[in-house]
Design an enzyme around this catalytic site. Structure first.
Site, PDB file in Angstrom:
ATOM      1  N   ASP A 224      -6.320   1.241   1.202  1.00 15.40           N
ATOM      2  CA  ASP A 224      -6.330   1.381   2.657  1.00 15.40           C
ATOM      3  C   ASP A 224      -7.704   0.992   3.183  1.00 15.40           C
ATOM      4  OD1 ASP A 224      -7.997   3.493   2.044  1.00 15.40           O
ATOM      5  OD2 ASP A 224      -6.845   4.997   3.139  1.00 15.40           O
TER       6      ASP A 224
ATOM      7  N   LYS B  39       0.827  -1.200   0.000  1.00 12.01           N
ATOM      8  CA  LYS B  39       0.000   0.000   0.000  1.00 12.01           C
ATOM      9  C   LYS B  39       0.864   1.253   0.000  1.00 12.01           C
ATOM     10  CE  LYS B  39      -1.432   2.064   3.564  1.00 12.01           C
ATOM     11  NZ  LYS B  39      -2.005   2.455   4.878  1.00 12.01           N
TER      12      LYS B  39
END
Length: 210
Positions: free
Chosen positions: A139, A121
């Site tokens: 997220d 991420k």
């Protein structure tokens, strides 16, 4: 599951609702963004932005972080969560930047993920925001909103959410979609109990044919 066309319409509608949707971590360059993203794990962007000015004043380069002790770094970031681990990761990350990447932030997913404390991420955020490389960082907001809207399967894991979004959206929308989904989840369709029909109605009112 929503079609590709409907998914694009929704992301574009979010762009109409939140035209200012972009990375909220304050940074001046790729290195500052990388550190800010590492600090933002399980911490609000507001909290990170509160400490990074003095942090980067004290340690403006990877070399400065590498030469600092973990305790010195901790002292500057102790107001945020997980600061002890984050200080260790930052020092380790900067050591690798200096010794293996000539002090420069690498520009590939694989190299970014090789840095201590940098997951997929975080690497995707840096690629997209700092270097303009098409990437989708998933997220909690992105995962929750895409599942709530039926864009991705309810049981999809984080990697599967990313892959579905990449299939349903053109590459030029990947980075924008990340920020728009975050803003929609943060400021409109929150995790707290609310009237979700209002969220759907708001999207519907901003959707146009493509």
């Amino acid at each position: 599951m929503l079609s590709k066309k409907k998914t694009v319409q929704i992301i574009e509608a979010m762009g109409e609702i939140f035209p200012e949707a972009e990375c909220e971590l304050i940074h001046q360059n790729a290195f500052e963004l990388l550190i800010a993203v590492m600090l933002s794990a399980q911490t609000t962007d507001v909290s990170v932005n509160r400490i990074t000015p003095q942090l980067f004043a004290a340690f403006p380069t990877p070399e400065a972080f590498e030469h600092a002790t973990v305790e010195e770094i901790q002292e500057h970031i102790k107001s945020i969560g997980l600061y002890r681990n984050k200080a260790k990761y930052i020092k380790g990350c900067c050591h690798k930047l200096v010794t293996e990447f000539n002090g420069q932030v690498p520009e590939t997913l694989e190299e970014l993920q090789s840095l201590p404390g940098v997951g997929r991420k975080s690497a995707n955020v840096v690629l997209s925001v700092a270097f303009g490389v098409p990437a989708i960082a998933v997220d909690t907001h992105v995962e929750r909103v895409t599942k709530r809207l039926g864009i991705v399967p309810q049981k999809a894991n984080v990697r599967e959410v990313e892959e579905v979004l990449m299939k349903k959206l053109p590459p030029e929308l990947w980075g924008k979609a990340h920020h728009r989904l975050i803003f929609f989840g943060r400021y409109q369709c929150s995790a707290r109990k609310h009237d979700h029909e209002k969220c759907l109605a708001l999207l519907e009112s901003h959707m146009t044919e493509i």
